[in-house]
Scaffold this motif. Sequence first.
Motif, mmCIF file in Angstrom:
data_model
loop_
_atom_site.group_PDB
_atom_site.id
_atom_site.type_symbol
_atom_site.label_atom_id
_atom_site.label_comp_id
_atom_site.label_asym_id
_atom_site.label_seq_id
_atom_site.Cartn_x
_atom_site.Cartn_y
_atom_site.Cartn_z
ATOM 1 N N VAL A 119 35.789 19.546 8.439
ATOM 2 C CA VAL A 119 36.178 18.245 8.992
ATOM 3 C C VAL A 119 37.628 17.904 8.656
ATOM 4 C CG1 VAL A 119 35.030 17.101 7.050
ATOM 5 C CG2 VAL A 119 35.666 15.763 9.034
ATOM 6 N N ASP A 120 38.438 17.804 9.718
ATOM 7 C CA ASP A 120 39.823 17.352 9.582
ATOM 8 C C ASP A 120 39.854 15.852 9.896
ATOM 9 O OD1 ASP A 120 42.544 17.437 9.145
ATOM 10 O OD2 ASP A 120 42.970 18.938 10.665
ATOM 11 N N MET A 121 41.016 15.259 9.930
ATOM 12 C CA MET A 121 41.048 13.798 10.021
ATOM 13 C C MET A 121 41.749 13.262 11.274
ATOM 14 S SD MET A 121 41.806 11.452 6.722
ATOM 15 C CE MET A 121 41.150 9.781 6.623
ATOM 16 N N GLU A 122 42.746 14.011 11.779
ATOM 17 C CA GLU A 122 43.531 13.478 12.894
ATOM 18 C C GLU A 122 42.697 13.278 14.160
ATOM 19 O OE1 GLU A 122 44.378 15.919 10.894
ATOM 20 O OE2 GLU A 122 46.377 15.537 10.083
ATOM 21 N N GLY A 123 41.628 14.045 14.295
ATOM 22 C CA GLY A 123 40.786 13.949 15.498
ATOM 23 C C GLY A 123 39.537 13.099 15.312
ATOM 24 N N SER B 224 38.629 18.932 4.899
ATOM 25 C CA SER B 224 39.695 19.870 5.290
ATOM 26 C C SER B 224 41.025 19.194 5.608
ATOM 27 C CB SER B 224 39.238 20.668 6.525
ATOM 28 O OG SER B 224 38.060 21.375 6.264
ATOM 29 N N HIS B 225 41.244 18.004 5.119
ATOM 30 C CA HIS B 225 42.502 17.312 5.450
ATOM 31 C C HIS B 225 43.289 16.951 4.183
ATOM 32 C CE1 HIS B 225 45.325 14.517 7.299
ATOM 33 N NE2 HIS B 225 45.047 13.685 6.304
ATOM 34 N N GLY B 226 44.569 17.289 4.189
ATOM 35 C CA GLY B 226 45.481 16.859 3.130
ATOM 36 C C GLY B 226 44.998 17.256 1.741
ATOM 37 N N TYR C 160 39.141 17.572 14.639
ATOM 38 C CA TYR C 160 40.263 18.514 14.770
ATOM 39 C C TYR C 160 41.337 17.964 15.720
ATOM 40 C CZ TYR C 160 38.925 22.495 11.884
ATOM 41 O OH TYR C 160 38.680 23.324 10.821
ATOM 42 N N HIS C 161 42.522 18.588 15.655
ATOM 43 C CA HIS C 161 43.668 18.146 16.458
ATOM 44 C C HIS C 161 44.342 19.338 17.132
ATOM 45 C CE1 HIS C 161 46.187 19.825 13.314
ATOM 46 N NE2 HIS C 161 45.321 19.294 12.462
ATOM 47 N N ALA C 162 45.171 19.038 18.121
ATOM 48 C CA ALA C 162 45.854 20.085 18.888
ATOM 49 C C ALA C 162 46.996 20.706 18.076
ATOM 50 C CB ALA C 162 46.384 19.501 20.195
ATOM 51 N N ASP D 260 49.632 15.911 16.702
ATOM 52 C CA ASP D 260 49.623 17.366 16.875
ATOM 53 C C ASP D 260 50.462 18.056 15.801
ATOM 54 O OD1 ASP D 260 51.906 16.082 18.318
ATOM 55 O OD2 ASP D 260 52.488 18.164 18.654
ATOM 56 N N HIS D 261 49.926 19.104 15.218
ATOM 57 C CA HIS D 261 50.657 19.949 14.264
ATOM 58 C C HIS D 261 49.818 21.193 13.995
ATOM 59 C CE1 HIS D 261 47.882 17.842 11.555
ATOM 60 N NE2 HIS D 261 48.024 18.877 10.738
ATOM 61 N N THR D 262 50.409 22.157 13.300
ATOM 62 C CA THR D 262 49.665 23.353 12.912
ATOM 63 C C THR D 262 49.832 23.550 11.404
ATOM 64 O OG1 THR D 262 50.058 24.325 15.094
ATOM 65 C CG2 THR D 262 49.307 25.818 13.341
HETATM 66 ZN ZN LIG Z 1 44.524 17.071 8.980
#
Ligand SMILES: [Zn+2]
Length: 307
Positions: A41-45, A93-95, A137-139, A149-151
């Motif tokens: 789990v990421d956060m931007e999405g 999964s974020h920061g 998730y994010h692009a 958006d970032h990678t």
């Molecule tokens: Zn993130």
Amino acid sequence: MKWPKTFVMFSAAIVITVGLCVLCSAAQQAARPGLKVFISVDMEGISGIVHSDQTTSGTAEYAAGRKWMAQDVNAAFEGALEAGATEVVVNDSHGSMRNIDPDDLHPRAILISGSPKPLSMMQGIDASFQACIFIGYHAKAGTEDAILDHTISGSVVRAVRVNGADLPELGLNAAIAGYYGVPVVLVSGDAAVCRQAGEILGKDVVTIAVKEAYGRLAAKLVPMGEARRLIKAGVKDALGKLGRAKPFKIASPYKFELEYHVSAQADMGEMLPQVKRVGARTIAFTADDYLEGFRTLRALIAIAPAR
Ligand SMILES: [Zn+2]
């Protein structure tokens, strides 16, 4: 992107759903032996998120952001339970990877919290899982109309290519799941990441768009309750047709190219003996083992100076 149905249809759906639930709840809850599900789990999405103030510890809006994150995960968890999952592992999964308050998570979910972790957003996955899910998730960096958006690192990475393919985090991480033979069956986030998921993972991955971006920092949001209902139903659907989605595998050997934002970052990366400079701000290296290549990539990003 799906939007809420009319009130009349919604009311009818509630009546039908309640009826079906009474009849079928026993069957829905029946555990499928060995159905282990991994959630990254990421956060931007996450539903509701449009700005880094909502994803950064220490800001006024962060408390709301991390609560929304837990609620999206709980929706996915409930969908997995209804599909018969026996074990669900959630990797923050974020920061800092300490965003989810364990008290906010479903009491039966197993949480992996904290950073650094060797496999980062995929820490905890192995061949004992039957399905992998990406929530929030994010692009990839450089995507138009995509929230935040970032990678991997917004200040370091302009692009990551593996065997020529420019991959977002979802692709890099799906290849880790694929390494263990585990398919990614569902991706949630904005409409842009959902498009990229379909392009990379194919038509059998279920995508749930919880917002549609107007640029990088604004979006039209699916109402929060509806977004979570869609995530829960999507997970149940995806796990119900397990076997259709194939593990995402990239052929060995793996040629990684890392394009930084500035040449000073490539100056630093070039110091590693296995790394070649292939452009002013681009380095490349090759690995026979995908995980080895991924870990080298992570280390190169970690040692890059700020631009
Ligand atoms: Zn993130």
